[in-house]
Each structure stands twice: as C-alpha cells, then as structure tokens.
Motif scaffolding. Structure first.
Motif, PDB file in Angstrom:
ATOM      1  N   ALA A  46     -10.706 -61.336 -11.103  1.00 15.32           N
ATOM      2  CA  ALA A  46      -9.807 -62.189 -11.879  1.00 15.32           C
ATOM      3  C   ALA A  46      -9.631 -63.510 -11.107  1.00 15.32           C
ATOM      4  O   ALA A  46      -9.728 -63.503  -9.870  1.00 15.32           O
ATOM      5  CB  ALA A  46      -8.462 -61.500 -12.045  1.00 15.32           C
ATOM      6  N   GLN A  94      -9.879 -54.437 -12.928  1.00 14.19           N
ATOM      7  CA  GLN A  94     -10.948 -55.455 -12.872  1.00 14.19           C
ATOM      8  C   GLN A  94     -12.319 -54.840 -13.111  1.00 14.19           C
ATOM      9  O   GLN A  94     -13.286 -55.557 -13.377  1.00 14.19           O
ATOM     10  CB  GLN A  94     -10.903 -56.228 -11.536  1.00 14.19           C
ATOM     11  CG  GLN A  94     -11.288 -55.454 -10.298  1.00 14.19           C
ATOM     12  CD  GLN A  94     -10.115 -54.722  -9.658  1.00 14.19           C
ATOM     13  OE1 GLN A  94      -9.190 -54.301 -10.329  1.00 14.19           O
ATOM     14  NE2 GLN A  94     -10.160 -54.543  -8.346  1.00 14.19           N
ATOM     15  N   GLU A 154     -14.347 -68.054 -12.908  1.00 13.50           N
ATOM     16  CA  GLU A 154     -14.264 -68.949 -11.744  1.00 13.50           C
ATOM     17  C   GLU A 154     -13.033 -69.846 -11.927  1.00 13.50           C
ATOM     18  O   GLU A 154     -12.985 -70.706 -12.814  1.00 13.50           O
ATOM     19  CB  GLU A 154     -15.510 -69.806 -11.503  1.00 13.50           C
ATOM     20  CG  GLU A 154     -16.629 -69.083 -10.759  1.00 13.50           C
ATOM     21  CD  GLU A 154     -16.236 -68.600  -9.353  1.00 13.50           C
ATOM     22  OE1 GLU A 154     -15.466 -69.280  -8.657  1.00 13.50           O
ATOM     23  OE2 GLU A 154     -16.684 -67.525  -8.957  1.00 13.50           O
ATOM     24  N   SER A 155     -12.064 -69.612 -11.050  1.00 16.37           N
ATOM     25  CA  SER A 155     -10.757 -70.259 -11.212  1.00 16.37           C
ATOM     26  C   SER A 155     -10.842 -71.782 -11.277  1.00 16.37           C
ATOM     27  O   SER A 155     -10.137 -72.409 -12.071  1.00 16.37           O
ATOM     28  CB  SER A 155      -9.819 -69.809 -10.089  1.00 16.37           C
ATOM     29  OG  SER A 155     -10.354 -70.102  -8.822  1.00 16.37           O
TER      30      SER A 155
HETATM   31  N1  LIG Z   1     -14.386 -67.405  -6.837  1.00 13.42           N
HETATM   32  C1  LIG Z   1     -13.587 -66.582  -7.702  1.00 13.42           C
HETATM   33  C2  LIG Z   1     -12.936 -65.505  -6.873  1.00 13.42           C
HETATM   34  C3  LIG Z   1     -12.188 -64.503  -7.722  1.00 13.42           C
HETATM   35  C4  LIG Z   1     -11.697 -63.349  -6.872  1.00 13.42           C
HETATM   36  O1  LIG Z   1     -12.303 -62.991  -5.840  1.00 13.42           O
HETATM   37  N2  LIG Z   1     -10.612 -62.739  -7.290  1.00 13.42           N
HETATM   38  C5  LIG Z   1     -10.071 -61.615  -6.565  1.00 13.42           C
HETATM   39  C6  LIG Z   1      -8.559 -61.675  -6.516  1.00 13.42           C
HETATM   40  S1  LIG Z   1      -7.904 -63.102  -5.741  1.00 13.42           S
HETATM   41  C7  LIG Z   1     -10.426 -60.319  -7.263  1.00 13.42           C
HETATM   42  O2  LIG Z   1     -10.498 -60.286  -8.486  1.00 13.42           O
HETATM   43  N3  LIG Z   1     -10.574 -59.234  -6.519  1.00 13.42           N
HETATM   44  C8  LIG Z   1     -10.771 -57.944  -7.099  1.00 13.42           C
HETATM   45  C9  LIG Z   1     -11.937 -57.230  -6.489  1.00 13.42           C
HETATM   46  O3  LIG Z   1     -12.658 -57.837  -5.687  1.00 13.42           O
HETATM   47  O4  LIG Z   1     -12.123 -56.061  -6.832  1.00 13.42           O
HETATM   48  C10 LIG Z   1     -12.538 -67.452  -8.416  1.00 13.42           C
HETATM   49  O5  LIG Z   1     -12.077 -68.426  -7.803  1.00 13.42           O
HETATM   50  O6  LIG Z   1     -12.199 -67.165  -9.574  1.00 13.42           O
END
Ligand SMILES: N[C@@H](CCC(=O)N[C@@H](CS)C(=O)NCC(=O)O)C(=O)O
Length: 215
Positions: free
Chosen positions: A54, A40, A66-67
C-alpha cells in the motif's frame, strides 16, 4: 465515491497519499489495507497492486500505485493548489525530489520505521543497533542535503508548498516515534513544524487509528 484510496494510514507512504488528497480537497473513500491481517496479499488487492504493498488508488477504474505517482496524480486534479507546478522547469524541480525521496530519503527513514515502529506494532522484537547505526550513517549523507535546501527557501522546492514537501514530509508522521536523527538539522525541524501545523495534516492524522480500534 469515485476515488478510492487503499491505505494503511499508520504507514508514512499511505499517510502521504491521504495527506495529498486532504490537502487538494478531493473527496475519497478510504479502503483499509489491514497489514495486521496481511490484507496486502489478498487476491483482490493484488489485482490492483501486484506488489502487495500500500498505497494504491482506484479512481473510477483508473488504478495507480507508487505513492509519489499517486501524489502527482492527485495534485494534477487540482492545479489551482499550485502543488504541481505547471512550468516544466519548475515542475522538474519537484520531480527531482520525488526521485531523491525514493532513492535516498525513504530507504533511510525505512530503517528507523522498521526498527522502532513496525517491530513494536507487530511484536517483531527489539530494534537491532547495527541497523540503527546503518540508518544513522545514511542520514548523515542525506540530512544535510534536505536541510541545505530548506535553509534556502521555506519549502523543499521553493517558497511554495509542492508535491516535493508531501513526498518527503509525510515521513514526519513517524519522526518522533521512530526517532529520526534530525535533531541537529534546524531547517528540517522548522519545516516539520510548518507541515504538521497544516489543517490537511491534522485531518490526516485523524485517520491514523490502529486497526481494531474505533475512530
Ligand atoms: N515504493 C512504494 C512502497 C510501498 C510500500 O513498501 N508500502 C509498505 C508500507 S509503508 C507495504 O505495503 N508493506 C507491506 C508489505 O511489504 O507486505 C510506494 O511508495 O508506494
């Protein structure tokens, strides 16, 4: 393939977008953002999503992150599915739940996801009880709101499946492992059973292969 989905399928927010794509039936190429390799934060991915998170998509040069925004976009590609109501008032009933998901539901789920799923997956130690207690308190306030809506109609925003169900329901892919405190919310449990029985759900769970293991 014109649509590329950058995702880590084991995570609920990535699952959300993959499920939406499978549900509306748009062909896509899954580009794994391998969290076990910190992908990421690769420069190529950061160029798509400067948050280093992601999911993200690239649809022939149209980039979106943003999902919930991605789910809405995918639903808009196939209006005939009814996932995104066309009437403004009906559509805003789904938008309301998307904001609620980001502001209230996702942060509560994230506590349990981190303590009981992420820590186990990435060898980051034991769950912290104070955090579980904090998450439980958050659920006490929000669980009854969702359960109340689902007591009134089959799906979150009415009698038909919409993007609101995809946004909120995707978290159910880790509900058992993370042990979300939903055991007393019978309407949420009924809804979870309905969602997880959908062919698009099953198709998406097939993508949840831990990195390093063959599909
Ligand atoms: N608000 C964002 C949140 C995305 C998010 O926090 N994704 C997490 C995984 S569920 C991520 O990529 N984490 C990796 C990191 O923080 O390094 C969405 O809904 O797309």
């Amino acid at each position: 393939m014109s649509l590329k989905i950058y995702a880590f399928p084991l995570s609920p927010r990535s699952f959300k977008v993959l499920w939406a794509a499978n549900h509306v039936g748009v062909p896509f190429e899954l580009k794994l953002v391998d969290f076990t390799k910190n992908a990421q934060n690769d420069a190529a991915f950061l160029a798509l999503n400067p948050n280093g998170r992601a999911p993200a998509i690239d649809d022939t040069g149209y980039v979106l992150w943003e999902s919930n925004a991605i789910v809405e976009y995918l639903a808009s590609l196939k209006p005939e599915t009814g996932l995104l109501p066309q009437d403004t008032k009906a559509r805003l009933q789904t938008t309301k739940w998307l904001y609620w998901e980001s502001a209230h539901w996702d942060p509560a789920c994230a506590v349990f996801a981190f303590e009981r799923v992420v820590k186990a997956l990435f060898n980051r130690g034991e769950p912290v009880q104070a955090e579980i207690d904090r998450g439980t308190q958050m659920f006490e306030r929000i669980g009854k709101v969702l359960d109340g809506a689902l007591a009134q109609h089959r799906y979150v925003a009415g009698d038909k499946l919409t993007i609101a169900d995809i946004a909120l329901g995707s978290s159910m892919c880790i509900a058992d492992q993370a042990r979300f405190p939903i055991e007393n919310y019978r309407h949420i449990l009924r809804w979870k059973t309905d969602l997880t029985a959908l062919p698009s759900w099953t198709k998406t769970t097939a993508l949840q292969v831990p990195p390093g293991r063959a599909a």
